[in-house]
Design a protein around this motif. Structure first.
Motif, PDB file in Angstrom:
ATOM      1  N   ALA A 146      20.750  11.019 -26.490  1.00  0.00           N
ATOM      2  CA  ALA A 146      20.212  12.374 -26.554  1.00  0.00           C
ATOM      3  C   ALA A 146      21.290  13.427 -26.313  1.00  0.00           C
ATOM      4  O   ALA A 146      21.112  14.599 -26.650  1.00  0.00           O
ATOM      5  CB  ALA A 146      19.084  12.538 -25.523  1.00  0.00           C
ATOM      6  N   ASP A 147      22.427  13.047 -25.753  1.00  0.00           N
ATOM      7  CA  ASP A 147      23.510  13.999 -25.473  1.00  0.00           C
ATOM      8  C   ASP A 147      24.838  13.270 -25.676  1.00  0.00           C
ATOM      9  O   ASP A 147      25.581  12.994 -24.732  1.00  0.00           O
ATOM     10  CB  ASP A 147      23.378  14.530 -24.041  1.00  0.00           C
ATOM     11  N   GLY A 151      31.856  12.972 -31.514  1.00  0.00           N
ATOM     12  CA  GLY A 151      32.398  11.891 -32.331  1.00  0.00           C
ATOM     13  C   GLY A 151      31.925  10.501 -31.953  1.00  0.00           C
ATOM     14  O   GLY A 151      32.327   9.522 -32.594  1.00  0.00           O
ATOM     15  N   ALA A 152      31.076  10.383 -30.928  1.00  0.00           N
ATOM     16  CA  ALA A 152      30.612   9.060 -30.496  1.00  0.00           C
ATOM     17  C   ALA A 152      29.428   8.611 -31.350  1.00  0.00           C
ATOM     18  O   ALA A 152      28.584   9.415 -31.737  1.00  0.00           O
ATOM     19  CB  ALA A 152      30.212   9.085 -29.026  1.00  0.00           C
ATOM     20  N   ALA A 153      29.367   7.305 -31.673  1.00  0.00           N
ATOM     21  CA  ALA A 153      28.249   6.750 -32.437  1.00  0.00           C
ATOM     22  C   ALA A 153      27.084   6.455 -31.499  1.00  0.00           C
ATOM     23  O   ALA A 153      27.299   6.097 -30.326  1.00  0.00           O
ATOM     24  CB  ALA A 153      28.683   5.464 -33.139  1.00  0.00           C
TER      25      ALA A 153
END
Length: 329
Positions: A146-147, A151-153
């Motif tokens: 949700a946060d 750039g994170a998958a």
């Protein structure tokens, strides 16, 4: 004559002959009885000639006939007794087999009960611990997704990653330039199949027609031609995408304790949150008090039944058996 049969039936102490041995003895005895009947018939056939030869010859034949008849009677009696023993032997062997099956089943049941007592509770504890770990991890993953950091998958469901089929995007395997026949003015995505190309009649360069029949009513048909043209296409071979598939989830398991009074985890429903499931696990793992675990013994009950008394010359009746206190009253 019975020596062979007696030898067949001879057995060690406390080990009576088997049903198969007795049956074989009966078969052997049947052969001997056939021979005895034949000998008796032959002796009886010689009776008349012996009488004509003289008293001594007649007496010898009569003695032979008597001996053969007695022997046949003995064989018949022996066979009847063997038939009785065969039935008893078969019944005894069937009982031995039943007892062996019973003993094996009882041993298997006792072993299963022993395994259940020793292994079930740890197994359920392991499954509950695993379910708790999954629910906690899923809750953390949902909160992180949700946060997400830049750039994170997104984090996938840990259970689906192991027990389900993740989403698979379409994959292009090959792209090849080809020439195919397409209906003039038609959609190039649907060329004529290789099988139907044989139905085409070439009319010119990259031109062809296909003759078809169309109903026009009244059972009549008309013949018409459909124009086709040969065009350049790109043939794409690809593996279609597959949506994620999920096996029945751990949260849907019903995990009872070993005893009736032990805590039980039951599925709370499809839309239950992770916190609700963890709360149910806490409840299932909470020790049950001795009072709650105890099984109340049923209260004693009083029953009555009619009992007969000795019949007198004038009456035949039943009296009701009552408790001593009731009789005193």
């Amino acid at each position: 004559m019975l020596a062979t049969i007696r030898k067949m039936l001879t057995s060690a102490p406390h080990a009576p002959p088997s049903a198969a041995t007795i049956a074989a003895a009966i078969d052997h005895l049947d052969v001997k009885m056939v021979e005895a009947r034949a000998a008796l018939a032959a002796a009886d056939d010689r009776r008349a000639d012996a009488v004509l030869l003289g008293d001594a010859a007649a007496a010898d034949v009569r003695q032979t006939i008597t001996a053969l008849a007695e022997n046949l009677t003995d064989l018949t009696a022996a066979r009847d007794r063997l038939v009785e023993r065969l039935a008893s032997a078969r019944a005894a062997e069937a009982e031995v087999e039943r007892q062996a099956r019973y003993d094996a089943a009882k041993a298997a049941a006792e072993a299963a009960s022993k395994a259940l007592r020793s292994k079930y509770t740890p197994a359920i504890a392991t499954l509950r611990s695993l379910l708790r770990q999954l629910e906690t991890a899923q809750a953390l993953a949902e909160a992180a997704n949700a946060d997400l950091p830049e750039g994170a998958a997104p984090i996938g469901d840990p259970e689906i990653a192991v027990r389900g089929i993740p989403w698979q995007h379409a994959e292009v395997i090959s792209e090849t330039k080809v020439e195919r026949w397409v209906q003039s003015g038609g959609d190039p995505r649907f060329p004529v199949s290789i099988e139907d190309e044989a139905k085409l009649k070439v009319t010119g360069t990259d031109r062809a027609v296909m003759m078809v029949q169309r109903p026009i009513g009244g059972g009549s048909v008309e013949h018409t031609s459909i124009p086709y043209e040969r065009v350049k296409l790109i043939e794409i071979v690809k593996r279609p995408g597959v949506g994620g598939q999920v096996a029945p989830q751990m949260r849907d398991l019903h995990l009872p304790g070993l005893r009736l009074s032990d805590g039980t985890y039951s599925p709370p429903g499809y839309f239950a949150g992770h916190a609700a499931i963890i709360a149910l696990l806490d409840e299932a793992e909470r020790p049950v008090s001795a009072a709650a675990a105890a099984v109340n013994a049923p209260e004693p009950v009083t029953e009555y039944r009619a009992v007969p008394i000795e019949a007198s010359a004038t009456r035949d009746r039943f009296e009701l058996s009552l408790p001593a206190t009731a009789e005193a009253a």
